[in-house]
Design a protein around this motif. Structure first.
Motif, mmCIF file in Angstrom:
data_model
loop_
_atom_site.group_PDB
_atom_site.id
_atom_site.type_symbol
_atom_site.label_atom_id
_atom_site.label_comp_id
_atom_site.label_asym_id
_atom_site.label_seq_id
_atom_site.Cartn_x
_atom_site.Cartn_y
_atom_site.Cartn_z
ATOM 1 N N ILE A 11 -66.298 -65.575 88.628
ATOM 2 C CA ILE A 11 -66.345 -64.384 87.780
ATOM 3 C C ILE A 11 -65.409 -64.599 86.598
ATOM 4 C CG2 ILE A 11 -65.884 -61.895 87.722
ATOM 5 C CD1 ILE A 11 -66.170 -62.425 91.020
ATOM 6 N N ARG A 12 -65.889 -64.330 85.403
ATOM 7 C CA ARG A 12 -65.060 -64.461 84.203
ATOM 8 C C ARG A 12 -64.856 -63.075 83.595
ATOM 9 N NH1 ARG A 12 -63.512 -68.645 80.708
ATOM 10 N NH2 ARG A 12 -63.088 -67.968 78.578
ATOM 11 N N LEU A 13 -63.593 -62.744 83.373
ATOM 12 C CA LEU A 13 -63.192 -61.485 82.748
ATOM 13 C C LEU A 13 -62.507 -61.803 81.430
ATOM 14 C CD1 LEU A 13 -61.351 -59.903 85.832
ATOM 15 C CD2 LEU A 13 -63.763 -59.646 85.224
ATOM 16 N N THR A 14 -62.850 -61.064 80.375
ATOM 17 C CA THR A 14 -62.127 -61.215 79.114
ATOM 18 C C THR A 14 -61.574 -59.860 78.685
ATOM 19 O OG1 THR A 14 -64.123 -60.979 77.762
ATOM 20 C CG2 THR A 14 -63.452 -63.230 78.339
ATOM 21 N N LEU A 15 -60.504 -59.916 77.925
ATOM 22 C CA LEU A 15 -59.799 -58.715 77.511
ATOM 23 C C LEU A 15 -60.711 -57.792 76.712
ATOM 24 C CD1 LEU A 15 -56.938 -57.427 77.544
ATOM 25 C CD2 LEU A 15 -56.543 -58.543 75.345
ATOM 26 N N ALA A 16 -60.742 -56.529 77.121
ATOM 27 C CA ALA A 16 -61.506 -55.519 76.392
ATOM 28 C C ALA A 16 -60.698 -55.062 75.177
ATOM 29 C CB ALA A 16 -61.815 -54.342 77.321
ATOM 30 N N GLY A 97 -61.621 -53.319 95.155
ATOM 31 C CA GLY A 97 -62.523 -53.181 96.289
ATOM 32 C C GLY A 97 -63.682 -52.238 96.031
ATOM 33 N N ASP A 98 -63.518 -51.338 95.059
ATOM 34 C CA ASP A 98 -64.550 -50.353 94.742
ATOM 35 C C ASP A 98 -65.451 -50.769 93.584
ATOM 36 O OD1 ASP A 98 -63.496 -48.655 96.689
ATOM 37 O OD2 ASP A 98 -62.147 -47.704 95.259
ATOM 38 N N HIS A 99 -65.010 -51.746 92.790
ATOM 39 C CA HIS A 99 -65.745 -52.128 91.582
ATOM 40 C C HIS A 99 -66.821 -53.165 91.868
ATOM 41 C CE1 HIS A 99 -63.569 -49.989 88.480
ATOM 42 N NE2 HIS A 99 -62.443 -50.301 89.080
ATOM 43 N N ALA A 100 -67.928 -53.021 91.182
ATOM 44 C CA ALA A 100 -68.976 -54.034 91.207
ATOM 45 C C ALA A 100 -68.695 -55.014 90.072
ATOM 46 C CB ALA A 100 -70.348 -53.392 91.035
ATOM 47 N N PHE A 101 -68.644 -56.283 90.400
ATOM 48 C CA PHE A 101 -68.419 -57.320 89.396
ATOM 49 C C PHE A 101 -69.772 -57.783 88.869
ATOM 50 C CE2 PHE A 101 -64.482 -57.093 91.640
ATOM 51 C CZ PHE A 101 -63.539 -57.265 90.636
ATOM 52 N N LEU A 102 -70.276 -56.970 87.951
ATOM 53 C CA LEU A 102 -71.558 -57.213 87.301
ATOM 54 C C LEU A 102 -71.310 -57.354 85.812
ATOM 55 C CD1 LEU A 102 -73.577 -54.421 89.154
ATOM 56 C CD2 LEU A 102 -73.494 -56.865 89.724
ATOM 57 N N ILE A 103 -72.091 -58.196 85.158
ATOM 58 C CA ILE A 103 -71.920 -58.434 83.726
ATOM 59 C C ILE A 103 -71.968 -57.107 82.974
ATOM 60 C CG2 ILE A 103 -72.945 -59.523 81.687
ATOM 61 C CD1 ILE A 103 -73.854 -61.793 83.577
ATOM 62 N N GLY A 104 -70.962 -56.918 82.105
ATOM 63 C CA GLY A 104 -70.878 -55.717 81.286
ATOM 64 C C GLY A 104 -69.973 -54.646 81.865
ATOM 65 N N GLU A 105 -69.643 -54.739 83.157
ATOM 66 C CA GLU A 105 -68.754 -53.756 83.780
ATOM 67 C C GLU A 105 -67.310 -54.005 83.348
ATOM 68 O OE1 GLU A 105 -69.541 -51.094 85.761
ATOM 69 O OE2 GLU A 105 -71.625 -51.552 85.350
ATOM 70 N N TYR A 106 -66.479 -52.974 83.504
ATOM 71 C CA TYR A 106 -65.068 -53.053 83.152
ATOM 72 C C TYR A 106 -64.209 -52.907 84.400
ATOM 73 C CZ TYR A 106 -66.465 -52.545 78.301
ATOM 74 O OH TYR A 106 -67.041 -52.746 77.072
ATOM 75 N N VAL A 107 -63.113 -53.672 84.444
ATOM 76 C CA VAL A 107 -62.123 -53.580 85.522
ATOM 77 C C VAL A 107 -60.740 -53.623 84.883
ATOM 78 C CG1 VAL A 107 -63.619 -54.652 87.256
ATOM 79 C CG2 VAL A 107 -62.064 -56.077 85.918
ATOM 80 N N MET A 116 -50.968 -52.159 82.470
ATOM 81 C CA MET A 116 -52.382 -52.129 82.845
ATOM 82 C C MET A 116 -53.222 -52.565 81.649
ATOM 83 S SD MET A 116 -54.327 -51.305 85.502
ATOM 84 C CE MET A 116 -53.652 -49.975 86.474
ATOM 85 N N GLN A 117 -54.119 -53.518 81.877
ATOM 86 C CA GLN A 117 -55.032 -54.016 80.842
ATOM 87 C C GLN A 117 -56.456 -53.871 81.368
ATOM 88 O OE1 GLN A 117 -54.268 -55.282 77.855
ATOM 89 N NE2 GLN A 117 -52.134 -55.914 77.986
ATOM 90 N N THR A 118 -57.398 -53.627 80.462
ATOM 91 C CA THR A 118 -58.809 -53.512 80.828
ATOM 92 C C THR A 118 -59.538 -54.775 80.400
ATOM 93 O OG1 THR A 118 -58.704 -51.122 80.595
ATOM 94 C CG2 THR A 118 -60.895 -52.116 80.582
ATOM 95 N N PHE A 119 -60.437 -55.229 81.280
ATOM 96 C CA PHE A 119 -61.207 -56.454 81.050
ATOM 97 C C PHE A 119 -62.679 -56.175 81.291
ATOM 98 C CE2 PHE A 119 -56.965 -57.588 82.144
ATOM 99 C CZ PHE A 119 -56.667 -58.648 81.305
ATOM 100 N N GLN A 120 -63.517 -56.954 80.612
ATOM 101 C CA GLN A 120 -64.953 -56.840 80.804
ATOM 102 C C GLN A 120 -65.450 -58.064 81.572
ATOM 103 O OE1 GLN A 120 -67.422 -56.676 77.262
ATOM 104 N NE2 GLN A 120 -68.919 -55.427 78.370
#
Length: 127
Positions: A11-16, A97-107, A116-120
């Motif tokens: 899974i790849r997350l980048t800074l929102a 644990g509650d988030h779906a790691f799907l393309i376009g989602e934010y965590v 706290m930082q947000t990533f897509q």
């Protein structure tokens, strides 16, 4: 040799968007491996069997990359741990644990400084 389950994904997350990076940043983020269930959530049961393969790479602009593990903490929360000796703080995933790691989602991730930082989620591929 043990084969890895099909559920193990990279899974790849980048800074929102942030005030410093109004368009987000592809140079700041994380790549990590985790087993995902059919809904795209981290599968805690499968993680137990493959936790040694659940690695994380933190890339942050021109800083040196950090390499660590995806860990499950007491109480069931998830975090990235870079220092196995334990003298550095983990980076905690907010409700991973509650988030779906799907393309376009934010965590969101709380870094070792408590910010706290947000990533897509930008990619989810076979590990």
């Amino acid at each position: 040799m043990t084969s890895l389950p099909d559920s193990l994904k990279k899974i790849r997350l980048t800074l929102a968007r942030t005030p410093e990076f109004p368009n987000g940043s592809t140079r700041h983020g994380y790549e990590f491996a985790a087993p995902l269930d059919a809904a795209g959530r981290i599968d805690a049961t499968a993680w137990k069997a493959v936790r040694d393969h659940c690695r994380v790479r933190r890339f942050w602009g021109d800083e040196e990359e950090d390499i660590g593990h995806l860990v499950r903490r007491p109480g069931g929360s998830w975090a990235f741990r870079y220092d196995i000796a334990g003298d550095e703080d983990d980076e905690a995933g907010y409700r991973f644990g509650d988030h779906a790691f799907l393309i376009g989602e934010y965590v969101s991730i709380r870094d070792e400084d408590g910010e706290m930082q947000t990533f897509q989620v930008v990619s989810v591929i076979e590990a």
